[in-house]
Design a protein around this motif. Structure first.
Motif, short mmCIF file in Angstrom:
data_model
loop_
_atom_site.label_atom_id
_atom_site.label_comp_id
_atom_site.label_asym_id
_atom_site.label_seq_id
_atom_site.Cartn_x
_atom_site.Cartn_y
_atom_site.Cartn_z
N GLN A 26 0.83 -1.20 0.00
CA GLN A 26 0.00 0.00 0.00
C GLN A 26 0.86 1.25 0.00
O GLN A 26 0.59 2.22 -0.72
CB GLN A 26 -0.91 0.00 1.25
CG GLN A 26 -2.01 -1.04 1.22
CD GLN A 26 -3.16 -0.58 0.33
OE1 GLN A 26 -3.08 -0.66 -0.90
NE2 GLN A 26 -4.23 -0.12 0.94
N VAL A 143 -4.04 9.38 3.27
CA VAL A 143 -3.74 7.95 3.15
C VAL A 143 -2.54 7.59 4.02
O VAL A 143 -2.54 6.56 4.71
CB VAL A 143 -3.48 7.57 1.68
CG1 VAL A 143 -2.99 6.13 1.58
CG2 VAL A 143 -4.74 7.75 0.84
N ASP A 146 -3.68 7.27 7.41
CA ASP A 146 -4.47 6.04 7.60
C ASP A 146 -3.57 4.81 7.75
O ASP A 146 -3.89 3.89 8.50
CB ASP A 146 -5.39 5.82 6.39
CG ASP A 146 -6.41 6.94 6.21
OD1 ASP A 146 -6.71 7.63 7.19
OD2 ASP A 146 -6.88 7.12 5.07
N LEU A 147 -2.46 4.79 7.02
CA LEU A 147 -1.60 3.61 6.97
C LEU A 147 -0.61 3.52 8.13
O LEU A 147 0.03 2.49 8.31
CB LEU A 147 -0.82 3.58 5.65
CG LEU A 147 -1.63 3.39 4.37
CD1 LEU A 147 -0.73 3.52 3.15
CD2 LEU A 147 -2.31 2.01 4.36
N THR A 224 -8.43 2.89 2.29
CA THR A 224 -7.91 3.10 3.65
C THR A 224 -8.75 4.05 4.48
O THR A 224 -8.49 4.19 5.68
CB THR A 224 -6.48 3.67 3.59
OG1 THR A 224 -6.51 4.97 2.98
CG2 THR A 224 -5.55 2.75 2.81
N THR A 229 -13.36 1.52 5.64
CA THR A 229 -12.79 0.27 6.13
C THR A 229 -13.58 -0.27 7.31
O THR A 229 -13.82 -1.47 7.42
CB THR A 229 -11.33 0.48 6.54
OG1 THR A 229 -11.25 1.56 7.49
CG2 THR A 229 -10.48 0.83 5.33
#
Length: 465
Positions: A26, A143, A146-147, A224, A229
């Motif tokens: 990702q 993102v 989020d990761l 994400t 999710t």
């Protein structure tokens, strides 16, 4: 207490600060997509001043090139500022992936249109389209948030400026080396078509790279956004079971609830940094391109593109090798203050280089000073990773898109003002001989002092999320 319980109690507690492993696939996909924005925005810089001259917009006066080149450069950020908040807020609701795909394919189309443009107004419309469709820069930061979590965010965010600079290097190299292919590669591009469209080839190369990154996101990126999710996870639960607490408070917060001190001071520093960065990125190509008699270095587009590409590669390597180590050693605040201080030296050195070139021409001393100038910019670029950490930590998880969109909107406004202001001040200083042509550097030196003072208002420690 039995023997087993007592033995367990005596064992040392495991460390809780071990970084969470990063999702490599990702992360790789989003970093590849991140290349598109700087490639698209920076690829025109090596040749835009030559393009303005060829279109004869200035009536043959090279001192006025900065006005029109600055307008073309700034329109990207003006139109980006009009839409980036809406794109980012939409990503909180419908997900990150649809917004990323729209932005990437739209940017590819707009770059093709720019290459096919042969009048000033078609250039303007193409550049506006690039900015309108480029809402991804704020979404990509969301993102990344989020990761990652607090344990691995510094490691991941260190790559954002690296990738940005690699994308910028690609843009500078493409713009500088592929412009006017009928001159640079006469055996391959000798037809009349390439004489009529001398800047189509770099635009096609840029559009192709952006289109490829759009395909990668479409095929390999997994959603994400917290709202998507968690909702997808909840779809697999028993329909009669009560919703988890996280879903009850899932919705993104209204913008008025996001105007807290951590967010405001982070965004303010991001604006100051982005303004100085984009002003310098617009000013340097103009400074390199203009005749020595009016304060420049009279370099051709190919050399300008090569210098700027090497600068971006050096920034990326410095980030990879030293950013995380410097953050651990000195902390985000000190790195931010130190990096912002470099702009004081940068604008002073441009003036010194200009004076030296007028007196002695392009000697080894001038090139040595240019090398020092570019070295200062390498250090200054560390500020982006540091301020991203402050901004990400200040944002509520369910409103990251809104916070990044708000920040990116204001930053886009600053980036819209920066190119027009810096290049216009250069032309005005040359036309009116203000401070012997150096007034533009004095103005930005003063602005840099204010930016350093603003950086000192950041807290010693990054906020807990």
């Amino acid at each position: 207490m039995d023997e087993n319980t007592e033995t367990t109690a005596l064992l040392p507690k495991p460390k809780q600060n071990k970084p969470t492993p990063l999702p490599k696939l990702q992360l790789g996909v989003i970093l590849f997509a991140q290349i598109s924005e700087p490639t698209a925005s920076q690829s025109i810089y090596p040749y835009v001043n030559q393009l303005v001259t060829e279109l004869d917009i200035t009536g043959g006066d090279p001192r006025r090139v900065g006005y029109y080149a600055g307008l073309i450069e700034t329109l990207f950020y003006v139109t980006e500022a009009m839409t980036v908040l809406q794109w980012s807020r939409a990503s909180d609701h419908i997900g990150r992936k649809p917004i990323l795909v729209i932005g990437l394919f739209g940017t590819a189309l707009s770059m093709f249109c720019f290459g096919m443009s042969r009048t000033f107004w078609t250039l303007v419309m193409s550049r506006c389209l690039t900015g309108l469709l480029n809402g991804n820069v704020g979404v990509m930061k969301s993102v990344m948030g989020d990761l990652t979590d607090r344990s691995n965010r510094a490691q991941a965010l260190a790559f954002l400026p690296v990738v940005w600079d690699l994308g910028a290097a690609a843009g500078f190299f493409i713009g500088g080396q592929l412009a006017q292919p009928h001159i640079q590669f006469p055996s391959l591009f000798s037809g009349q078509f390439w004489r009529d469209y001398p800047y189509l080839l770099p635009s096609l190369a840029t559009a192709g790279l952006v289109f490829l990154s759009g395909l990668v996101v479409l095929l390999f990126f997994k959603e994400t956004a917290p709202s998507k999710t968690i909702r997808n996870h909840d779809d697999h639960q028993d329909a009669n079971s009560p919703p988890p607490d996280s879903v009850v408070s899932l919705g993104p917060l209204p913008l008025r609830h996001l105007l807290t001190f951590p967010i405001i001071i982070s965004v303010a520093n991001y604006i100051a940094l982005a303004f100085l960065d984009i002003s310098l990125r617009s000013l340097l190509p103009l400074f390199f391109a203009m005749p020595i008699a009016i304060g420049g270095l009279a370099l051709p587009p190919s050399k300008i593109g090569l210098i700027l590409a090497l600068q971006s590669v050096a920034i990326a390597l410095f980030q990879i090798l030293f950013f995380a180590k410097l953050i651990r050693r000195f902390g985000e605040r000190r790195v931010m203050i130190g990096g912002m201080s470099m702009y004081l030296f940068i604008f002073a050195f441009i003036s010194i280089i200009s004076i030296t070139a007028r007196e002695s021409g392009l000697t080894i001393i001038v090139w040595a000073l240019v090398g020092c100038l570019l070295s200062f910019s390498v250090i200054a670029d560390m500020c982006f990773g540091a301020i991203f950490m402050f901004l990400t930590a200040s944002a509520p998880k369910n409103s990251r898109g809104s916070v990044n969109g708000l920040g990116q909107t204001l930053v886009s406004v600053a980036r819209a003002i920066g190119p027009a202001l810096s290049t216009s001040l250069f032309s005005l200083s040359a036309e009116k001989n203000l401070l012997r042509g150096h007034a533009v550097y004095a103005v930005f030196f003063v602005i840099s002092v204010g930016a350093v003072m603003l950086a000192t208002r950041l807290p010693v420690e990054v906020w807990e999320e």
